[in-house]
Motif scaffolding. Structure first.
Motif, mmCIF file in Angstrom:
data_model
loop_
_atom_site.group_PDB
_atom_site.id
_atom_site.type_symbol
_atom_site.label_atom_id
_atom_site.label_comp_id
_atom_site.label_asym_id
_atom_site.label_seq_id
_atom_site.Cartn_x
_atom_site.Cartn_y
_atom_site.Cartn_z
ATOM 1 N N ALA A 33 18.257 70.379 38.073
ATOM 2 C CA ALA A 33 19.392 70.498 38.646
ATOM 3 C C ALA A 33 19.764 69.569 37.452
ATOM 4 C CB ALA A 33 18.963 68.953 38.989
ATOM 5 N N LEU A 34 19.871 69.805 36.277
ATOM 6 C CA LEU A 34 20.637 69.493 34.883
ATOM 7 C C LEU A 34 20.801 70.472 34.075
ATOM 8 C CD1 LEU A 34 19.977 65.584 34.293
ATOM 9 C CD2 LEU A 34 21.733 66.528 35.096
ATOM 10 N N ALA A 35 20.329 71.553 34.100
ATOM 11 C CA ALA A 35 20.386 72.958 33.527
ATOM 12 C C ALA A 35 22.155 72.939 33.556
ATOM 13 C CB ALA A 35 19.808 74.508 34.010
ATOM 14 N N ASP A 36 22.552 73.115 32.482
ATOM 15 C CA ASP A 36 23.313 73.459 31.652
ATOM 16 C C ASP A 36 24.763 72.523 32.647
ATOM 17 O OD1 ASP A 36 22.865 75.802 30.745
ATOM 18 O OD2 ASP A 36 23.169 76.451 32.635
ATOM 19 N N VAL A 37 24.777 71.754 32.482
ATOM 20 C CA VAL A 37 25.100 69.731 33.181
ATOM 21 C C VAL A 37 25.003 69.264 31.430
ATOM 22 C CG1 VAL A 37 25.489 67.629 33.941
ATOM 23 C CG2 VAL A 37 24.345 70.669 35.094
ATOM 24 N N THR A 38 26.198 68.925 31.599
ATOM 25 C CA THR A 38 26.574 68.218 30.063
ATOM 26 C C THR A 38 27.475 67.139 29.823
ATOM 27 O OG1 THR A 38 28.913 69.300 29.861
ATOM 28 C CG2 THR A 38 27.356 70.162 28.884
ATOM 29 N N SER A 39 27.539 67.205 31.084
ATOM 30 C CA SER A 39 28.768 65.739 31.912
ATOM 31 C C SER A 39 27.964 65.369 33.594
ATOM 32 C CB SER A 39 29.953 65.755 31.421
ATOM 33 O OG SER A 39 30.534 64.617 31.853
ATOM 34 N N GLY A 40 27.477 64.214 33.868
ATOM 35 C CA GLY A 40 27.484 63.141 34.803
ATOM 36 C C GLY A 40 28.119 61.908 34.952
ATOM 37 N N GLU A 63 20.016 52.073 35.348
ATOM 38 C CA GLU A 63 18.270 53.428 35.010
ATOM 39 C C GLU A 63 19.385 54.605 35.193
ATOM 40 O OE1 GLU A 63 14.803 54.252 36.631
ATOM 41 O OE2 GLU A 63 15.426 52.407 37.159
ATOM 42 N N THR A 64 20.245 54.957 36.288
ATOM 43 C CA THR A 64 20.545 56.410 36.398
ATOM 44 C C THR A 64 21.422 56.504 35.143
ATOM 45 O OG1 THR A 64 20.733 56.330 38.940
ATOM 46 C CG2 THR A 64 22.329 57.758 37.420
ATOM 47 N N TYR A 65 22.361 56.052 34.255
ATOM 48 C CA TYR A 65 23.448 56.546 33.320
ATOM 49 C C TYR A 65 22.361 56.369 32.851
ATOM 50 C CZ TYR A 65 26.382 55.174 29.452
ATOM 51 O OH TYR A 65 27.063 55.391 28.748
ATOM 52 N N GLU A 66 21.167 55.641 32.407
ATOM 53 C CA GLU A 66 20.289 55.683 31.024
ATOM 54 C C GLU A 66 19.303 57.160 31.234
ATOM 55 O OE1 GLU A 66 20.331 53.935 28.455
ATOM 56 O OE2 GLU A 66 22.280 52.855 29.327
ATOM 57 N N ASP A 67 18.618 57.884 32.346
ATOM 58 C CA ASP A 67 18.453 58.774 32.187
ATOM 59 C C ASP A 67 19.583 59.415 32.120
ATOM 60 O OD1 ASP A 67 15.935 57.324 33.986
ATOM 61 O OD2 ASP A 67 16.533 57.740 35.830
ATOM 62 N N LEU A 68 20.563 59.949 32.797
ATOM 63 C CA LEU A 68 21.104 60.728 31.866
ATOM 64 C C LEU A 68 21.113 61.104 30.512
ATOM 65 C CD1 LEU A 68 24.229 60.160 34.599
ATOM 66 C CD2 LEU A 68 22.992 62.272 34.945
ATOM 67 N N GLY A 72 19.857 64.115 27.804
ATOM 68 C CA GLY A 72 21.152 64.914 27.328
ATOM 69 C C GLY A 72 22.366 65.048 27.777
ATOM 70 N N VAL A 73 22.776 64.184 28.629
ATOM 71 C CA VAL A 73 24.090 64.177 30.137
ATOM 72 C C VAL A 73 25.015 62.836 29.134
ATOM 73 C CG1 VAL A 73 24.780 64.607 32.876
ATOM 74 C CG2 VAL A 73 22.828 65.458 32.072
ATOM 75 N N GLU A 74 26.153 63.285 29.552
ATOM 76 C CA GLU A 74 27.050 62.146 29.093
ATOM 77 C C GLU A 74 27.477 61.360 30.265
ATOM 78 O OE1 GLU A 74 28.236 58.660 26.397
ATOM 79 O OE2 GLU A 74 27.381 61.340 26.132
ATOM 80 N N PRO A 75 26.987 59.949 30.426
ATOM 81 C CA PRO A 75 27.032 59.382 32.221
ATOM 82 C C PRO A 75 29.055 58.964 31.875
ATOM 83 C CG PRO A 75 25.705 58.352 30.884
ATOM 84 C CD PRO A 75 26.353 59.608 29.871
ATOM 85 N N PRO A 118 29.299 52.642 27.129
ATOM 86 C CA PRO A 118 30.996 53.452 27.146
ATOM 87 C C PRO A 118 31.231 54.873 28.077
ATOM 88 C CG PRO A 118 29.458 54.112 25.426
ATOM 89 C CD PRO A 118 28.623 52.747 25.827
ATOM 90 N N ASN A 119 31.935 54.683 29.001
ATOM 91 C CA ASN A 119 32.582 55.845 30.126
ATOM 92 C C ASN A 119 32.241 55.160 31.132
ATOM 93 O OD1 ASN A 119 33.517 57.849 28.663
ATOM 94 N ND2 ASN A 119 31.155 59.231 28.012
ATOM 95 N N VAL A 120 32.088 53.348 32.104
ATOM 96 C CA VAL A 120 31.749 53.206 32.592
ATOM 97 C C VAL A 120 32.855 52.032 32.722
ATOM 98 C CG1 VAL A 120 30.200 51.139 33.676
ATOM 99 C CG2 VAL A 120 29.587 52.538 32.386
ATOM 100 N N ARG A 121 33.328 52.139 34.192
ATOM 101 C CA ARG A 121 34.120 51.140 34.916
ATOM 102 C C ARG A 121 34.418 50.460 36.225
ATOM 103 N NH1 ARG A 121 35.187 56.280 33.570
ATOM 104 N NH2 ARG A 121 36.631 57.248 35.352
#
Length: 167
Positions: A33-40, A63-68, A72-75, A118-121
């Motif tokens: 699912a995350l192949a070639d994905v850099t940003s979640g 947990e989803t944030y931490e899993d990303l 290697g995916v920036e949440p 970072p990046n949570v609003r």
């Protein structure tokens, strides 16, 4: 009935102790699912009245944030509160039972911890605050009062965010 209420009141206290056991250190990856994905990019569409459920879902969102991050995916997350959920993210608690007070404290703690990442609003819908009688000045710190979270969802979706309903 009182025994059930007493057990339910203990759930928020025990959940933080049980959650780490549920999340194994050998957790599988989401490689395909995350192949070639850099940003979640996620826009959580939160519309629920249960403090107990929201407290649990905030933990899952974290947990989803931490899993990303782990993979290697920036949440990039925004929590959009609408409907009855705005009553769960306010400092006004005059009509709250003692049982729910503990859960609301847990929600406030979890939300504040997430907003430090970072990046949570977070934002709350002005339509919902008006309809539920929540004074926008009493929203938890860090929660932005916006015009309409349906409009927000349209904007976030147009920017490539996954819209995930939490009901």
């Amino acid at each position: 009935m009182r025994l059930l209420k007493a057990r339910l009141a203990l759930l928020p206290l025990l959940l933080p102790l049980l959650l780490p056991a549920l999340v194994s250190a050998d957790k599988p990856a989401d490689t395909e699912a995350l192949a070639d994905v850099t940003s979640g990019k996620i826009a959580w569409d939160i519309n629920m009245a249960s403090a107990e459920k929201l407290q649990l879902y905030l933990k899952v969102m974290d947990e989803t944030y931490e899993d990303l991050k782990r993979q290697g995916v920036e949440p990039d997350m925004v929590l959009t509160f609408r409907g009855p959920s705005v009553r769960l993210i306010t400092t006004e608690r005059s009509d709250v039972s003692l049982d729910e007070e503990v859960q609301l404290d847990g929600i406030a703690e979890q939300l504040q911890a997430m907003l430090k990442k970072p990046n949570v609003r977070a934002e709350a819908c002005s339509v919902a605050t008006r309809l539920t009688g929540v004074d926008p000045k009493t929203l938890l710190p860090g929660v932005e009062h916006v015009g309409n979270t349906f409009v927000s969802q349209i904007g976030y979706q147009a920017k490539g965010y996954a819209i995930i309903p939490i009901m």
